[in-house]
Motif scaffolding. Structure first.
Motif, PDB file in Angstrom:
ATOM      1  N   ARG A  61       0.832  -1.198   0.000  1.00 40.65           N
ATOM      2  CA  ARG A  61       0.000   0.000   0.000  1.00 40.65           C
ATOM      3  C   ARG A  61       0.871   1.255   0.000  1.00 40.65           C
ATOM      4  N   LEU A  62       0.228   2.391  -0.192  1.00 37.08           N
ATOM      5  CA  LEU A  62       0.958   3.657  -0.161  1.00 37.08           C
ATOM      6  C   LEU A  62       1.603   3.900   1.196  1.00 37.08           C
ATOM      7  N   ASP A  63       0.993   3.339   2.263  1.00 43.39           N
ATOM      8  CA  ASP A  63       1.573   3.529   3.594  1.00 43.39           C
ATOM      9  C   ASP A  63       2.750   2.594   3.847  1.00 43.39           C
ATOM     10  N   GLY A  64       3.043   1.706   2.889  1.00 41.28           N
ATOM     11  CA  GLY A  64       4.172   0.795   3.015  1.00 41.28           C
ATOM     12  C   GLY A  64       3.803  -0.592   3.484  1.00 41.28           C
ATOM     13  N   THR A  73       3.873  -7.801   6.237  1.00 39.90           N
ATOM     14  CA  THR A  73       4.671  -6.610   5.930  1.00 39.90           C
ATOM     15  C   THR A  73       6.102  -6.778   6.421  1.00 39.90           C
ATOM     16  N   ILE A  74       6.264  -7.314   7.620  1.00 40.56           N
ATOM     17  CA  ILE A  74       7.606  -7.592   8.135  1.00 40.56           C
ATOM     18  C   ILE A  74       8.337  -8.550   7.199  1.00 40.56           C
ATOM     19  N   TRP A  75       7.633  -9.582   6.777  1.00 41.90           N
ATOM     20  CA  TRP A  75       8.242 -10.579   5.895  1.00 41.90           C
ATOM     21  C   TRP A  75       8.590  -9.972   4.541  1.00 41.90           C
ATOM     22  N   ARG A  76       7.817  -9.011   4.097  1.00 46.52           N
ATOM     23  CA  ARG A  76       8.098  -8.365   2.822  1.00 46.52           C
ATOM     24  C   ARG A  76       9.465  -7.676   2.851  1.00 46.52           C
ATOM     25  N   VAL A  77       9.816  -7.061   3.982  1.00 45.90           N
ATOM     26  CA  VAL A  77      11.146  -6.451   4.113  1.00 45.90           C
ATOM     27  C   VAL A  77      12.224  -7.511   3.922  1.00 45.90           C
ATOM     28  N   ARG A  94      10.089   2.396   2.278  1.00 43.05           N
ATOM     29  CA  ARG A  94       8.667   2.586   2.563  1.00 43.05           C
ATOM     30  C   ARG A  94       8.128   1.475   3.456  1.00 43.05           C
ATOM     31  N   VAL A  95       8.498   0.233   3.164  1.00 40.91           N
ATOM     32  CA  VAL A  95       7.967  -0.891   3.933  1.00 40.91           C
ATOM     33  C   VAL A  95       8.572  -0.926   5.334  1.00 40.91           C
ATOM     34  N   ILE A  96       9.884  -0.747   5.442  1.00 40.78           N
ATOM     35  CA  ILE A  96      10.495  -0.787   6.767  1.00 40.78           C
ATOM     36  C   ILE A  96      10.034   0.398   7.604  1.00 40.78           C
ATOM     37  N   ASN A 101       7.310   1.913  12.636  1.00 36.60           N
ATOM     38  CA  ASN A 101       6.256   2.639  13.352  1.00 36.60           C
ATOM     39  C   ASN A 101       5.498   1.751  14.337  1.00 36.60           C
ATOM     40  N   LEU A 102       5.700   0.439  14.258  1.00 37.36           N
ATOM     41  CA  LEU A 102       5.066  -0.480  15.207  1.00 37.36           C
ATOM     42  C   LEU A 102       5.830  -0.562  16.524  1.00 37.36           C
ATOM     43  N   GLN A 103       7.045  -0.046  16.530  1.00 34.35           N
ATOM     44  CA  GLN A 103       7.901  -0.236  17.699  1.00 34.35           C
ATOM     45  C   GLN A 103       7.444   0.618  18.872  1.00 34.35           C
TER      46      GLN A 103
END
Length: 305
Positions: A61-64, A73-77, A94-96, A101-103
């Motif tokens: 997504r645009l938000d990464g 999403t983590i796996w995508r990195v 963008r993805v990382i 931001n989850l931290q």
């Protein structure tokens, strides 16, 4: 220097051969990485790599994020980094960024304190820097990691996801961030409490920590010989680990790369080969990821050094 072992473990070469056939025509990330590990890249694999990266970037997504979900999403990195899409390229940034931001958000492992958690140093008085895959009032478990390992308890699921996120963040070059340092320091604190295989932390949770520490910078990498030795000490005579997922353990040990990890992987080869099917894979659970883990383990077991 790494050299080929003169007397191979029985069945090792046949197992690698079956996996070579399993991955021969697969136009996927595991297929590409497997052929690279085997030294059998084809003329079309360079184009395949570029196509896979484009598709992975296009799915975010645009938000990464990948569908707004933490684990994918983590796996995508990790997928992008393994394909050679560097940490300073737009797709990874963008993805990382979304992952980072989850931290230290609400729901992170270690929040709050009870007498039991305080005794085991799993509260905010001892640890911090963890990633939150969901708010505290949202149940995460059961959660399946890309390796096929399923975490069914809530605490273990949140811990394992955070360790996977830490691994991704470190692979993407974020080791100097203060919150990343806090997460690493927390794992060092927790390592001191891991004195038994059936304690407060499940074996697979401990293995998740090893998977993150395997890509950590000094001085945290100094924990690897001790931690892999601890895991090796609890290996059963048949090469497996009690109450632990074989592929989850092998993935972390291969990444750690220590001598005790190597010896444990070699001892696990017969058990791994017993799981192998006629097509070269290891069943229907995360079939390509487990086949890639198995291949990496067998290739490492074939070498000395």
């Amino acid at each position: 220097m790494v050299t080929t072992v003169k007397q191979e473990i029985p069945g090792l070469s046949n197992g690698i051969g079956r996996l070579s056939g399993f991955f021969e025509n697969r136009t996927t990330r595991p297929g590409l990485l497997a052929r690279r590990a085997l030294g059998r890249l084809t003329d079309s694999d360079h184009g395949l790599r570029d196509r896979l990266i484009r598709e992975m970037r296009g799915e975010t997504r645009l938000d990464g994020s990948f569908g707004g979900a933490a684990v994918p999403t983590i796996w995508r990195v990790i997928e992008l980094m393994e394909l050679g899409h560097h940490d300073d390229q737009a797709g990874v940034i963008r993805v990382i960024g979304w992952v980072l931001n989850l931290q230290e958000q609400p729901g992170a492992f270690g929040e709050g304190c009870t007498d039991q958690r305080h005794r085991n140093k799993v509260c905010e008085h001892f640890i911090g820097g963890f990633f939150s895959a969901a708010p505290p009032n949202e149940r995460l478990s059961p959660v399946s990691l890309p390796s096929g390992k399923v975490f069914r308890s809530e605490g273990a699921a949140r811990f394992a996801i955070s360790c996977l996120a830490l691994r991704a963040a470190l692979m993407a070059g974020n080791e100097s961030r203060p919150a990343i340092q806090r997460h690493l320091e927390s794992l060092a604190v927790l390592r001191e409490t891991w004195t038994s295989w059936d304690g407060y932390f499940t074996p697979d949770a401990i293995v998740s920590a090893l998977g993150a520490l395997a890509v950590a910078p000094p001085p945290f990498r100094d924990l690897l010989p001790d931690l892999t030795g601890f895991i090796a000490q609890h290996q059963s005579a048949d090469g497996t680990w009690p109450d632990a997922d074989l592929f989850h353990v092998l993935d972390a040990l291969v990444a750690a790369g220590t001598l005790s990890a190597k010896l444990a992987v070699c001892q696990a080869v017969p058990a791994l080969l017993e799981h192998q099917r006629a097509d070269g894979g290891f069943g229907s659970t995360a079939p390509e990821e487990r086949a890639l883990i198995g291949l990496r383990a067998l290739l490492w077991a074939r070498t000395r050094g």
